[in-house]
Design an enzyme around this catalytic site. Structure first.
Site, mmCIF file in Angstrom:
data_model
loop_
_atom_site.group_PDB
_atom_site.id
_atom_site.type_symbol
_atom_site.label_atom_id
_atom_site.label_comp_id
_atom_site.label_asym_id
_atom_site.label_seq_id
_atom_site.Cartn_x
_atom_site.Cartn_y
_atom_site.Cartn_z
ATOM 1 N N SER A 1 2.852 -2.008 10.385
ATOM 2 C CA SER A 1 4.300 -1.957 10.633
ATOM 3 C C SER A 1 5.014 -3.277 10.332
ATOM 4 C CB SER A 1 4.583 -1.494 12.071
ATOM 5 O OG SER A 1 4.035 -0.203 12.291
ATOM 6 N N ASN B 1 0.858 -1.188 0.000
ATOM 7 C CA ASN B 1 0.000 0.000 0.000
ATOM 8 C C ASN B 1 0.898 1.243 0.000
ATOM 9 O OD1 ASN B 1 -1.937 1.945 0.286
ATOM 10 N ND2 ASN B 1 -2.282 1.566 2.470
ATOM 11 N N GLU C 1 -6.015 -4.976 10.195
ATOM 12 C CA GLU C 1 -5.055 -3.897 10.410
ATOM 13 C C GLU C 1 -5.428 -3.136 11.674
ATOM 14 O OE1 GLU C 1 -2.801 -2.918 6.606
ATOM 15 O OE2 GLU C 1 -4.439 -1.502 6.805
ATOM 16 N N GLY D 1 1.624 2.491 10.639
ATOM 17 C CA GLY D 1 2.514 3.645 10.509
ATOM 18 C C GLY D 1 3.121 4.086 11.834
ATOM 19 N N GLU E 1 -7.187 4.703 7.176
ATOM 20 C CA GLU E 1 -6.988 6.131 6.865
ATOM 21 C C GLU E 1 -8.210 6.686 6.128
ATOM 22 O OE1 GLU E 1 -3.118 5.729 5.051
ATOM 23 O OE2 GLU E 1 -2.300 5.224 7.025
ATOM 24 N N LYS F 1 0.047 4.263 -0.416
ATOM 25 C CA LYS F 1 -0.632 5.482 0.065
ATOM 26 C C LYS F 1 -0.366 6.629 -0.932
ATOM 27 C CE LYS F 1 0.112 3.670 4.639
ATOM 28 N NZ LYS F 1 -0.187 3.827 6.039
ATOM 29 N N HIS G 1 -9.713 1.065 4.173
ATOM 30 C CA HIS G 1 -8.462 1.296 4.905
ATOM 31 C C HIS G 1 -8.739 2.263 6.057
ATOM 32 C CE1 HIS G 1 -4.420 2.608 5.883
ATOM 33 N NE2 HIS G 1 -4.008 1.494 5.317
HETATM 34 C C1 PEP Z 1 -1.076 0.214 5.749
HETATM 35 O O1 PEP Z 1 -1.048 1.353 5.310
HETATM 36 O O2 PEP Z 1 -1.969 -0.556 5.402
HETATM 37 C C2 PEP Z 1 -0.037 -0.200 6.696
HETATM 38 C C3 PEP Z 1 -0.125 -1.371 7.252
HETATM 39 O O3 PEP Z 1 0.988 0.710 6.935
HETATM 40 P P1 PEP Z 1 2.369 0.419 7.723
HETATM 41 O O4 PEP Z 1 2.922 -0.884 7.199
HETATM 42 O O5 PEP Z 1 3.234 1.588 7.400
HETATM 43 O O6 PEP Z 1 2.011 0.307 9.177
#
Ligand code: PEP
Length: 256
Positions: free
Chosen positions: A216, A11, A171, A177, A101, A13, A99
């Protein structure tokens, strides 16, 4: 028990122009051995503006491409939105929906997702549906309640026949993040719970649905996560921006 093919998605973003996306794909394909690509579904989720360049660069390989969001309508007066057909037209096979976000920053609701997920399926796109609890919800002991609400609502209009075309990403919002990864035990517990919810609808389908962990994930922690039988792969944010890091995660999934 059916073997679930590992699935790893990047992803990006709001990162990477078309040229940067093309360069990434070239480097990733140069770095990933063919057996890894054969045994894992690898999907890149660029911004809309880089979808076509990513898909073009991936042509002839097994690499697939996904949108990061989609409007449920086929067309209409929805300034700034794109439809499933437009995402497909740009070369994508899949789309990320729900997601955190989008949910937190842009007001994405379970009601909208209940329409978006079947709309994606109807258009031939594979939805990657994201669910997960916030830190406050986890601390209040409400993880299961939140996951159940999201899974029930977001998949309410998807029949059991189509359910195994959906990929689910667990998630936890507190791990996205933040550098704070869920422990393999925490991730597996939540994923087992989600699979149990699906089994309430259809046991055989629940065993086939891929459920990923996201939050992460890095090359350094991917192996302990992927080693868990319930965790079928990863949705990777930050660490997917570097082709070497992302390739390391794909390779881990291939041997897990
Ligand atoms: C994501 O944006 O779906 C995500 C898991 O981000 P990160 O790996 O940076 O935590």
């Amino acid at each position: 028990m059916p073997e679930r093919r590992p699935y790893v998605a990047a992803n990006w973003k709001m990162h990477k122009t078309s040229d940067q996306a093309t360069d990434f794909v070239k480097r990733l394909l140069g770095r990933l051995p063919e057996p890894a690509m054969r045994s894992v579904d690898v999907v890149i989720c660029p911004p809309f503006t880089s979808l076509r360049a990513t898909a073009d660069a991936a042509r002839g390989s097994r690499l697939r491409v996904a949108g990061q969001n989609m409007h449920q309508a086929e067309s209409g007066a929805y300034t700034g939105e794109v439809s499933a057909a437009m995402i497909e037209d740009a070369g994508a096979t899949s789309v990320v929906l729900g997601h955190s976000e989008r949910r937190q920053l842009f007001g994405e609701t379970d009601e909208a997702l209940a329409v978006k997920v079947p709309a994606a399926l109807a258009a031939g796109l594979e939805p990657i549906l994201c669910v997960g609890e916030t830190e406050d919800e986890r601390d209040a002991g409400r993880m299961e309640e939140v996951l159940e609400r999201q899974i029930r609502a977001d998949l309410a209009n998807v029949g059991n026949v189509q359910l195994d075309r959906v990929v689910i990403a667990y998630e936890p919002v507190w791990a996205i993040g933040t550098g704070r990864t869920a422990t393999p035990e925490q991730a597996e517990e939540a994923i087992r719970f989600i699979r149990g919810l699906l089994a309430g609808r259809d046991g055989a389908v629940a065993e086939r649905v891929r459920i990923l962990y996201g939050g992460s994930v890095k090359p350094e922690n991917a192996d302990e996560l992927m080693a868990r039988p319930q965790i079928d792969g990863a949705l990777v944010g930050g660490a997917s921006l570097d082709p070497d890091d992302f390739a390391g995660i794909v390779e881990t999934a291939a041997v897990a």
